[in-house]
Scaffold this motif. Structure first.
Motif, PDB file in Angstrom:
ATOM      1  N   LEU A 122     -10.401 -18.579   4.984  1.00  0.00           N
ATOM      2  CA  LEU A 122      -9.047 -18.377   4.466  1.00  0.00           C
ATOM      3  C   LEU A 122      -9.070 -18.027   2.983  1.00  0.00           C
ATOM      4  N   TYR A 172      -7.582 -14.382   1.598  1.00  0.00           N
ATOM      5  CA  TYR A 172      -6.373 -14.344   0.771  1.00  0.00           C
ATOM      6  C   TYR A 172      -6.644 -14.055  -0.702  1.00  0.00           C
ATOM      7  N   PHE A 215      -2.012 -10.884   8.532  1.00  0.00           N
ATOM      8  CA  PHE A 215      -2.868 -11.966   9.027  1.00  0.00           C
ATOM      9  C   PHE A 215      -2.109 -12.732  10.095  1.00  0.00           C
ATOM     10  N   ILE A 263      -2.685 -15.919  13.071  1.00  0.00           N
ATOM     11  CA  ILE A 263      -3.600 -17.019  13.372  1.00  0.00           C
ATOM     12  C   ILE A 263      -3.204 -17.657  14.693  1.00  0.00           C
ATOM     13  N   MET A 319      -2.764 -23.077   4.969  1.00  0.00           N
ATOM     14  CA  MET A 319      -2.295 -21.771   4.501  1.00  0.00           C
ATOM     15  C   MET A 319      -1.148 -21.902   3.505  1.00  0.00           C
ATOM     16  N   ASP A 376     -13.265 -18.756  14.792  1.00  0.00           N
ATOM     17  CA  ASP A 376     -13.719 -19.972  14.107  1.00  0.00           C
ATOM     18  C   ASP A 376     -14.496 -20.803  15.130  1.00  0.00           C
TER      19      ASP A 376
END
Length: 294
Positions: free
Chosen positions: A53, A57, A76, A78, A87, A188
């Protein structure tokens, strides 16, 4: 143009990596702070993804916080929406809204809940929570961008337990068929989901071969190695168009940065009492000061 107005393009790479490690620490410590407000939350799901992340970003994505709806911004989405608590501080830090707005986290009427709401929070591109939809949504964004003649990238983060959803593979097949080389899926691969180890519930290996069979370029990386993650994601964003979407399989540890969370899968959802939260933050910060990718 820099990849993002908030990136470090053009500076010493070592300084960039140090900055991203610092921001990953910030993500973890702010997650602890916000969950202390809510009294329950998903620490370990954020901790496994913190370096990814931070890199997205603060270095890779083209973002315009002063114009959250900029049609040329990178997107983006998720799937593991329960990691949104990690986030929210990023978006505040980038200037989408004041950091003080997060003090209402999980309160009745707050814009900031356990899962992100794109209708309430500037900088959120996708309201997630129902596992399995993020890749389909990202593909829709990429197709719309193509139709409008735009060149933005779409990054999609998926939990490894999410690979058990049939819709993920329908979407993967669709992206390859439509030659959406602006789509980058990031898995992930922390090995755990709500009910235990992913491969004990429904095995997903050989995951790399499966994505390749669906027509994707696959890159595997240590998801806590900031330098390696940065290299892989920047290459995926800037490579010459070839009609092949990219899947990054990030090998991570759920709960990374707090040793007992890494060892105990029960921390998918939990709460640290104030004294335990202090110890967790101290461990996170101590690991960071040693220069490691926590």
């Amino acid at each position: 143009m820099n990849d993002t107005p908030h990136g470090d393009a053009g500076t010493d790479p070592a300084e960039v990596v140090a900055r991203l490690r610092d921001r990953a620490t910030f993500i973890r410590t702010e997650t602890v702070r916000l969950i202390e407000i809510a009294k329950v939350g998903h620490y370990s799901s954020v901790f496994s993804a913190a370096e990814i992340l931070a890199t997205l970003y603060y270095d890779v994505m083209h973002l315009t916080p002063e114009r959250p709806d900029d049609p040329d911004r990178d997107r983006f989405t998720i799937g593991k929406g329960h990691a949104a608590v990690g986030m929210y501080p990023i978006l505040a830090d980038l200037g989408y809204y004041p950091m003080s707005a997060l003090d209402t986290y999980a309160h009745l009427g707050s814009a900031f809940g356990d899962h992100p709401d794109m209708t309430k929070i500037p900088g959120i591109d996708f309201s997630s929570g129902s596992i399995g939809h993020a890749l389909s949504n990202g593909i829709g964004m990429a197709l719309a961008g193509r139709m409008e003649g735009r060149d933005f990238s779409v990054f999609v983060m998926l939990g490894d337990g999410e690979m058990q959803e049939g819709q993920v593979w329908e979407a993967a097949m669709s992206a390859a068929h439509h030659k959406l080389d602006r789509v980058v899926a990031i898995v992930d691969r922390n090995g755990f989901q709500l009910d235990g180890e992913v491969d004990d519930i429904i095995g997903i290996e050989p995951i790399a071969e499966k994505w390749r069979a669906f027509g994707w370029r696959v890159v595997e990386v240590d998801g806590h190695d900031v330098e390696a993650v940065r290299t892989v994601l920047r290459e995926a964003k800037h490579r010459e168009p070839d009609g092949v979407p990219t899947c990054v399989i990030a090998r991570t540890s759920k709960g990374k940065g707090v040793a007992y969370m890494e060892e105990e899968p029960g921390w998918h959802l939990g709460y640290l009492a104030p004294q335990d939260a202090e110890r967790a933050v101290a461990e996170i910060r101590n690991t960071k000061t040693k220069g490691a990718d926590v």
